[in-house]
Design an enzyme around this catalytic site. Sequence first.
Site, short mmCIF file in Angstrom:
data_model
loop_
_atom_site.label_atom_id
_atom_site.label_comp_id
_atom_site.label_asym_id
_atom_site.label_seq_id
_atom_site.Cartn_x
_atom_site.Cartn_y
_atom_site.Cartn_z
N ILE A 93 -2.54 10.70 11.78
CA ILE A 93 -1.48 11.12 10.85
C ILE A 93 -2.14 11.79 9.66
O ILE A 93 -3.09 11.24 9.07
CB ILE A 93 -0.67 9.89 10.37
N TYR A 152 -12.08 -1.76 12.68
CA TYR A 152 -10.70 -1.26 12.56
C TYR A 152 -9.90 -1.57 13.82
O TYR A 152 -8.76 -2.04 13.77
CB TYR A 152 -10.77 0.25 12.29
N SER A 161 1.16 3.43 -2.54
CA SER A 161 0.83 4.44 -3.56
C SER A 161 0.50 5.78 -2.93
O SER A 161 0.37 6.78 -3.64
CB SER A 161 -0.35 3.95 -4.43
N ALA A 195 -10.46 -3.90 16.06
CA ALA A 195 -10.22 -5.34 16.19
C ALA A 195 -9.06 -5.76 15.28
O ALA A 195 -8.19 -6.53 15.67
CB ALA A 195 -11.48 -6.12 15.83
N GLY A 246 0.81 -1.22 0.00
CA GLY A 246 0.00 0.00 0.00
C GLY A 246 0.84 1.26 0.00
O GLY A 246 0.60 2.17 0.79
P1 NDP Z 1 -3.93 5.63 2.51
O1 NDP Z 1 -5.37 5.45 2.22
O2 NDP Z 1 -3.26 6.90 2.15
O3 NDP Z 1 -3.10 4.44 1.82
C1 NDP Z 1 -3.55 3.14 1.91
C2 NDP Z 1 -2.76 2.30 0.95
O4 NDP Z 1 -3.19 0.93 1.07
C3 NDP Z 1 -3.00 2.67 -0.53
O5 NDP Z 1 -1.82 2.47 -1.25
C4 NDP Z 1 -4.05 1.65 -0.98
O6 NDP Z 1 -4.05 1.40 -2.37
C5 NDP Z 1 -3.55 0.46 -0.22
N1 NDP Z 1 -4.57 -0.59 -0.09
C6 NDP Z 1 -5.81 -0.50 0.44
N2 NDP Z 1 -6.44 -1.69 0.35
C7 NDP Z 1 -5.57 -2.54 -0.24
C8 NDP Z 1 -5.62 -3.91 -0.63
N3 NDP Z 1 -6.72 -4.65 -0.40
N4 NDP Z 1 -4.56 -4.45 -1.23
C9 NDP Z 1 -3.46 -3.71 -1.48
N5 NDP Z 1 -3.32 -2.42 -1.13
C10 NDP Z 1 -4.39 -1.84 -0.52
O7 NDP Z 1 -3.79 5.32 4.07
P2 NDP Z 1 -2.77 5.79 5.20
O8 NDP Z 1 -1.44 6.09 4.65
O9 NDP Z 1 -3.44 6.81 6.01
O10 NDP Z 1 -2.70 4.46 6.09
C11 NDP Z 1 -1.68 3.49 5.91
C12 NDP Z 1 -1.69 2.54 7.09
O11 NDP Z 1 -1.50 3.25 8.30
C13 NDP Z 1 -3.02 1.79 7.26
O12 NDP Z 1 -2.76 0.47 7.70
C14 NDP Z 1 -3.71 2.58 8.34
O13 NDP Z 1 -4.65 1.80 9.04
C15 NDP Z 1 -2.54 2.95 9.22
N6 NDP Z 1 -2.76 4.10 10.10
C16 NDP Z 1 -3.08 5.32 9.57
C17 NDP Z 1 -3.31 6.40 10.42
C18 NDP Z 1 -3.68 7.76 9.92
O14 NDP Z 1 -4.05 8.61 10.72
N7 NDP Z 1 -3.56 8.04 8.63
C19 NDP Z 1 -3.22 6.24 11.89
C20 NDP Z 1 -2.86 4.91 12.31
C21 NDP Z 1 -2.65 3.88 11.44
P3 NDP Z 1 -5.10 2.22 -3.36
O15 NDP Z 1 -4.67 3.65 -3.25
O16 NDP Z 1 -4.89 1.65 -4.69
O17 NDP Z 1 -6.46 1.97 -2.78
#
Ligand code: NDP
Length: 301
Positions: free
Chosen positions: A241, A208, A64, A210, A62
């Site tokens: 974030i 989320y 991108s 869980a 993930g």
């Molecule tokens: P974004 O939505 O910016 O990025 C998520 C990424 O995951 C994208 O590249 C997306 O691809 C990819 N993705 C989603 N579903 C799938 C899948 N089934 N298979 C492959 N790739 C997938 O999210 P964040 O950067 O904010 O979050 C990243 C991580 O950090 C997550 O695990 C989130 O739970 C965790 N997190 C985030 C926080 C925040 O405040 N932002 C706080 C705490 C944790 P595409 O763009 O193609 O959908």
Amino acid sequence: MRRPRGSWNEPPNPRLPESGEETNGDSGSAVAQLLEEVGTETEPRPVLTVEGLSGRVAVVTGASSGIGRASAVDLARHGVHIAFNYLNKGGERGLAEAVAEELEALGVRTYFRACDVRDPGMVTAFMNEVEEELGGIHILVNNAGIGRDRALWRMSDDEWDEVLRTNLSGAFYCLRAVAPRLRAQEFGKVVNISSVHGRRSEFGIINYSAAKAGIIALTRNAAVELGPSNVNVNAVAPGYIRTTRLTEGVPPEHLDRARERSALGRLGDPQDVAGVVTFLCSEAARHITGAVIPIDGGYLL
Ligand code: NDP
């Protein structure tokens, strides 16, 4: 004695005597000078010696956008070749291409394509391709994640399943796919992206929370199973974030509350997470495993 790398390599301050040099009884003024500098330094810059990374290959899921992108770029800055995937649900190939260009401009090799972490067959195929294209896998950053928030009594089966399958099962499939390689080479670094919400409850995120609590258990268990093969498995637990997608749907008053609740009085940036991910992948963290490092500005205190 070997001098540490980083800004310590800067030329010695001409105002301070070198060790073993005649001080002409001037050491008092040198100390005073040092104290003065320390006293006026309001934003000391930490010096992180991140060794053992250059030439390694990392898979960042993930990447991108958001935290995944920042982590991939930070690792690449340290000479790590990067493979990454994304879901491409909204036709996001353009975003991924821009990330790949950014990485290649840092002088590393990349491999990327859409690959749904919910599909174990796709995940295995992707990892095989990475090994073929980049010559190995040493680091896995399990970052891909989504949220589908709703009160528990209204939450659909799909909303529950999608979040658990992406955030928790997806991390497991990726880890299982790379574990034999990491064990065979007796080296590996795994960083799982959990969340403060794996530890703290909020309204409307039962799926989320869980999944992110599950990531913490997955991390500890994997650390026990892979530790004997010299593989470190750790998690980070970010607070709020500033990434576009997870926070753009969060009401501003909710973010204000999160900011007020954190000891540092601010929200985080993707780079705040990326720096810790890089540290955990480095040899500086060789004796850390099974840990969950909060990156939340003191939100959970
Ligand atoms: P974004 O939505 O910016 O990025 C998520 C990424 O995951 C994208 O590249 C997306 O691809 C990819 N993705 C989603 N579903 C799938 C899948 N089934 N298979 C492959 N790739 C997938 O999210 P964040 O950067 O904010 O979050 C990243 C991580 O950090 C997550 O695990 C989130 O739970 C965790 N997190 C985030 C926080 C925040 O405040 N932002 C706080 C705490 C944790 P595409 O763009 O193609 O959908």
